[in-house]
Design a protein around this motif. Structure first.
Motif, mmCIF file in Angstrom:
data_model
loop_
_atom_site.group_PDB
_atom_site.id
_atom_site.type_symbol
_atom_site.label_atom_id
_atom_site.label_comp_id
_atom_site.label_asym_id
_atom_site.label_seq_id
_atom_site.Cartn_x
_atom_site.Cartn_y
_atom_site.Cartn_z
ATOM 1 N N GLY A 79 0.806 -1.207 0.000
ATOM 2 C CA GLY A 79 0.000 0.000 0.000
ATOM 3 C C GLY A 79 0.844 1.264 0.000
ATOM 4 O O GLY A 79 1.950 1.296 0.568
ATOM 5 N N PHE A 80 0.308 2.302 -0.636
ATOM 6 C CA PHE A 80 0.942 3.620 -0.689
ATOM 7 C C PHE A 80 -0.027 4.609 -0.052
ATOM 8 O O PHE A 80 -1.181 4.709 -0.474
ATOM 9 C CB PHE A 80 1.269 4.004 -2.128
ATOM 10 N N GLU A 81 0.442 5.344 0.942
ATOM 11 C CA GLU A 81 -0.447 6.110 1.810
ATOM 12 C C GLU A 81 -0.092 7.590 1.842
ATOM 13 O O GLU A 81 1.086 7.958 1.866
ATOM 14 C CB GLU A 81 -0.362 5.524 3.227
ATOM 15 N N GLY A 82 -1.121 8.444 1.853
ATOM 16 C CA GLY A 82 -0.959 9.866 2.099
ATOM 17 C C GLY A 82 -1.659 10.222 3.398
ATOM 18 O O GLY A 82 -2.742 9.700 3.691
ATOM 19 N N THR A 83 -1.052 11.106 4.204
ATOM 20 C CA THR A 83 -1.577 11.389 5.539
ATOM 21 C C THR A 83 -1.628 12.890 5.826
ATOM 22 O O THR A 83 -0.875 13.683 5.260
ATOM 23 C CB THR A 83 -0.711 10.731 6.633
ATOM 24 N N TYR A 84 -2.529 13.246 6.729
ATOM 25 C CA TYR A 84 -2.553 14.588 7.330
ATOM 26 C C TYR A 84 -2.722 14.394 8.832
ATOM 27 O O TYR A 84 -3.675 13.743 9.271
ATOM 28 C CB TYR A 84 -3.682 15.436 6.763
ATOM 29 N N SER A 85 -1.793 14.938 9.626
ATOM 30 C CA SER A 85 -1.759 14.651 11.058
ATOM 31 C C SER A 85 -1.714 15.931 11.887
ATOM 32 O O SER A 85 -1.236 16.970 11.429
ATOM 33 C CB SER A 85 -0.532 13.794 11.407
ATOM 34 N N ASN A 86 -2.189 15.821 13.123
ATOM 35 C CA ASN A 86 -2.045 16.859 14.134
ATOM 36 C C ASN A 86 -1.302 16.293 15.327
ATOM 37 O O ASN A 86 -1.493 15.127 15.704
ATOM 38 C CB ASN A 86 -3.416 17.376 14.596
ATOM 39 N N PHE A 87 -0.455 17.138 15.911
ATOM 40 C CA PHE A 87 0.422 16.712 16.990
ATOM 41 C C PHE A 87 0.465 17.820 18.035
ATOM 42 O O PHE A 87 0.805 18.955 17.710
ATOM 43 C CB PHE A 87 1.816 16.453 16.402
ATOM 44 N N ASP A 88 0.106 17.530 19.276
ATOM 45 C CA ASP A 88 0.096 18.535 20.335
ATOM 46 C C ASP A 88 1.348 18.408 21.213
ATOM 47 O O ASP A 88 1.831 17.306 21.466
ATOM 48 C CB ASP A 88 -1.127 18.369 21.237
ATOM 49 N N GLY A 122 3.619 10.748 4.080
ATOM 50 C CA GLY A 122 3.404 9.647 3.158
ATOM 51 C C GLY A 122 4.013 8.387 3.720
ATOM 52 O O GLY A 122 4.872 8.446 4.611
ATOM 53 N N GLY A 123 3.548 7.241 3.224
ATOM 54 C CA GLY A 123 4.062 6.003 3.771
ATOM 55 C C GLY A 123 3.945 4.830 2.824
ATOM 56 O O GLY A 123 3.259 4.891 1.798
ATOM 57 N N LEU A 124 4.631 3.777 3.203
ATOM 58 C CA LEU A 124 4.605 2.506 2.483
ATOM 59 C C LEU A 124 4.284 1.421 3.495
ATOM 60 O O LEU A 124 4.837 1.417 4.605
ATOM 61 C CB LEU A 124 5.968 2.237 1.841
#
Length: 200
Positions: A38-47, A67-69
Motif C-alpha cells: 500500500g501507498f499512503e498519504g496522511t494529514y496529522s495533528n500533533f500537540d 506519506g508512507g509505504l
C-alpha cells in the motif's frame, strides 16, 4: 523494540509459508490469503506543551503532511501490515514512524468493508523550537501504541481504496535547556491505495 519486530517478521514469514503450503493442498482446508502493498498519504495533528520550572509556558498544535509505504497480508477477516511513514512540518527537522498494524475486517458488502485495528511501533523525530527566542532541540526516539478505523472500497479484484483515521499515543516528555516538552498523541487522517496479489 527491534528484537520484537524481528520476531514478528519471522513469525509472519513462517505463518505465510504454512498458509502457502495449505493453499497448495487440494483439500477442503484451503486458505484465501492475499499479499498486500500500500501507498499512503496522511494529514496529522500533533500537540505539545512547553513547561519551565513546572509552569506551563506554551501549548501548540503542529500539523504534518506525510506519506508512507506498508506491506502485509490479509485473510477473509484479518489484515497485517509492516508500515513506514515520513512526515513534513516546520517545527520538525525530521519525523518518522515504523510499526506493525493488525486489523479486523467487517465484510458487510462485496463492494466494501470496514476495519478496526491496533498499531504499535517506534517514533523517530527531531523537534526544533525556535519560537519566542527559544533555540531548543529535542529528540524523540520512543515507542507508540494506538488504534485505527476505516473503510476499504474494492475498486477491482486486485485494488482497494482505503480511507481511515489513526491515533498513535506517545505520552513522552523531553527536556532541553531547562524547558520540558510534553508530547501527547499523533492523530492522523489517511487514504491509501492497496494492491493485492497472490504469491506462488
Amino acid at each position: 523494540m527491534i528484537k520484537t519486530l524481528s520476531k514478528i517478521i519471522v513469525a509472519t514469514i513462517l505463518v505465510a509459508s504454512s498458509l502457502s503450503a495449505a493453499d497448495a493442498d487440494n483439500s477442503k482446508y484451503k486458505f484465501n490469503i492475499n499479499s498486500l502493498i500500500g501507498f499512503e498519504g496522511t494529514y496529522s495533528n500533533f500537540d505539545y506543551e512547553r513547561t519551565e520550572a513546572g509552569v506551563l509556558t506554551e501549548r501548540e498544535k503542529v500539523s504534518l503532511n506525510g506519506g508512507g509505504l506498508k506491506i502485509g497480508a490479509e485473510s477473509q477477516n484479518y489484515r497485517f501490515f509492516l508500515a513506514a511513514r515520513v512526515y513534513d512540518a516546520g517545527e520538525f527537522d525530521y519525523a518518522r514512524t515504523y510499526g506493525v498494524e493488525l486489523q479486523y475486517k467487517f465484510n458487510f458488502s462485496k463492494f466494501a468493508n470496514m476495519y478496526i485495528g491496533v498499531n504499535f511501533g517506534k517514533a523517530d523525530m527531531r523537534f526544533v523550537d525556535t519560537k519566542n527566542g527559544h533555540d531548543n532541540t529535542v529528540m524523540i526516539d520512543d515507542t507508540y501504541l494506538g488504534g485505527d478505523v476505516g473503510f476499504n472500497v474494492h475498486l477491482g479484484k486486485h485494488v482497494d481504496w482505503e480511507i481511515g483515521a489513526r491515533v498513535m499515543s506517545l505520552n513522552t516528555s523531553k527536556t532541553d535547556a531547562g524547558a520540558t516538552y510534553n508530547f501527547d498523541n499523533l492523530v492522523t487522517g489517511y487514504t491509501s491505495i492497496i494492491f493485492k496479489y497472490k504469491m506462488d
